[in-house]
Design an enzyme around this catalytic site. Sequence first.
Site, PDB file in Angstrom:
ATOM      1  N   GLU A  63     -35.755  -0.941  74.140  1.00 31.91           N
ATOM      2  CA  GLU A  63     -36.641  -0.879  72.981  1.00 31.91           C
ATOM      3  C   GLU A  63     -37.846  -1.799  73.139  1.00 31.91           C
ATOM      4  OE1 GLU A  63     -33.158  -0.246  69.649  1.00 31.91           O
ATOM      5  OE2 GLU A  63     -33.704  -2.278  70.245  1.00 31.91           O
ATOM      6  N   THR A  91     -25.006  -7.768  77.663  1.00 24.77           N
ATOM      7  CA  THR A  91     -25.212  -6.568  76.846  1.00 24.77           C
ATOM      8  C   THR A  91     -26.669  -6.466  76.425  1.00 24.77           C
ATOM      9  OG1 THR A  91     -22.964  -6.689  76.003  1.00 24.77           O
ATOM     10  CG2 THR A  91     -24.527  -5.404  74.708  1.00 24.77           C
ATOM     11  N   ASP A 234     -26.682  -1.632  65.092  1.00 27.34           N
ATOM     12  CA  ASP A 234     -28.133  -1.716  65.217  1.00 27.34           C
ATOM     13  C   ASP A 234     -28.734  -0.569  66.010  1.00 27.34           C
ATOM     14  OD1 ASP A 234     -27.155  -2.339  67.627  1.00 27.34           O
ATOM     15  OD2 ASP A 234     -28.027  -4.333  67.744  1.00 27.34           O
ATOM     16  N   LYS A 238     -24.125   3.756  65.656  1.00 26.00           N
ATOM     17  CA  LYS A 238     -23.390   2.501  65.802  1.00 26.00           C
ATOM     18  C   LYS A 238     -23.335   1.785  64.463  1.00 26.00           C
ATOM     19  CE  LYS A 238     -23.336  -1.747  68.623  1.00 26.00           C
ATOM     20  NZ  LYS A 238     -23.942  -2.792  67.773  1.00 26.00           N
TER      21      LYS A 238
END
Lengths: 355, 355
Positions: A63, A91, A234, A238
């Site tokens: 993102e 992650t 987020d 999810k």
Amino acid sequence: MPIAGLNLVPFVSVENMMDLVLETGIDAFLVELAQYIEEDFRRWEHFDKTPRVASHSAEGVIELMPTSDGRLYGFKYVNGHPKNTRSGRQTVTAFGVLADVETGYPLLLSEMTILTALRTAAMSAVAARYLAPKNARTMALIGTGAQSEFQARAFRALLGIESLRLFDVDHGAMARCRGNLADLGLSIALCASPEEAVEGAEIITTATADKQNATILTDNMIGAGVHINAVGGDCPGKTELHRDILLRSSIFVEYPPQTRVEGEIQQLDPDHPVVELWRVICGKEAGRDRADQITLFDSVGFAVEDFSALRYVNEKLKESRHYTALDLLADPDEPRDLYGMLLRRQAWLRQACLA
Amino acid sequence: MPIAGLNLVPFVSVENMMDLVLETGIDAFLVELAQYIEEDFRRWEHFDKTPRVASHSAEGVIELMPTSDGRLYGFKYVNGHPKNTRSGRQTVTAFGVLADVETGYPLLLSEMTILTALRTAAMSAVAARYLAPKNARTMALIGTGAQSEFQARAFRALLGIESLRLFDVDHGAMARCRGNLADLGLSIALCASPEEAVEGAEIITTATADKQNATILTDNMIGAGVHINAVGGDCPGKTELHRDILLRSSIFVEYPPQTRVEGEIQQLDPDHPVVELWRVICGKEAGRDRADQITLFDSVGFAVEDFSALRYVNEKLKESRHYTALDLLADPDEPRDLYGMLLRRQAWLRQACLA
């Protein structure tokens, strides 16, 4: 070959960031960062806002999160790849840039993996100061991954949390979290289930990482009057909370166009009422107004928070040596003569070879 | 404190980029880069495409340009500030990142001011190979700013242009352009007006920089059969050609949703027919099919081209030393233990102070 100053951009590496945070003190850093976030939420209407630009794949998401207040421009690059831990990777990793709107020149390039962990925790604590029951002392912390200790420290530093009740499916992660938080004077209980973790907690923080619709909290676990700080959900598909909890809660969000897609409220009708947190901070709307009210901060992380974090780090650098200068921008002697810079470099290299 | 390899991202500075380009040779670099661009245009449908994300201000624009082919992800940060030259800064500066879609980890951080200049020129030349009259030997080059020499070299290397006719309102810039292009065997004429510059030119390149609707070319200047390579118009309210020229031309664009807003065709109805260049390259639609046809490449610069450029540089680095390693990514020994990394750094710093 002379290098003028205009080509250089201050760069805060991971090691620089750690040293900056440690020199400031983790608690002081969280408290000051929270001030910057709150300041920017107070002038929310000045920001050029857009939902983050996401590129989804089977394994995760990458993102870009840009925003600007008209004077400064900031953006963050961040990924979310739950399977990364299997190959020894994070992650979430991130870096970001702060730039001068007037010239478009970057002012700062910074690691943001650590900074994002700190800003997420500071943001949660800012929201909780407006939404959690007064004098809350116990927090349940469900999901003891990379974000957990930062949440614990922010809630201790900014809200006075004294007692933590941890749960994670990974018992090693729980033990690690407790070990990392030792010596802070916190009372820490390791719990056998989410149900046990929420017992007696006035604040419930969920920070799990699976990329799927999960049900970390079910409706019967949520008593009257608690504040839920939902950090983990987020992205589309999810979520962490059962839908029934949402229907009983007053829901507070950062930026509705983004949260509708990514947050817990993706489970609700698109017109389900939510309150924008900045309006509470500015006193335009009520936060918690009843003792038995369930408040939910449906946190997904918004670009303005990263902007605040970059703005804060940029200020800190004025009195710090925790950065290096990066030769990131081409800076020819004559700005229109970019090609000539190549030719001069060529001449210099040839001369250097002869010498 | 041990630093594992996972935290490091190869960084190509401006100096590294210059050395990489010079080692490869400017012409060879342009030719190889054009191959990468053409390769990616041939698999256009594989890309995740979105118009760039622009933040406009009175002085200019800051843009993020992301795209992905499902295996690699790339984005560019680029600004456009025409007034920057007054303070000794570049109108356009840029940097970019290539990342691995599977992990979200950056593979490369690179300066892109020089690289953008090269890719813009390579893109123009790729388009002209499909659209310009066969055996074109003379190009008019209107606007001799930072992009001009790169255009000249790309058209010389890829199309065999032998003769250049320059015009700029700034005579110093014109002289600089000619000086920089000396010794390449090009015949170069400095012209007193755009009208004089286009005389006898089979290809007309416009690369001016004002942020406004300008009329660099008027309808009576454009004879039958020419190819127009319109590079300078690239944001809302910034165009270079008179609308009547557009109405007589076959118009080729990179990505219509972006070009409709930013390109010359912002002057036309939103449904005015245009051809996507990738369809010409793939043989799905005709490029130039008549000798008297006016072809127009309405170039605004699209994310896929930057992706190609980053992909090319990434390949070149496999056989080159022109980069350094940047400590950009937090890489704790245990991926979920980001906070513990801070604690270990603290312990290490304390020990270092005692020693």
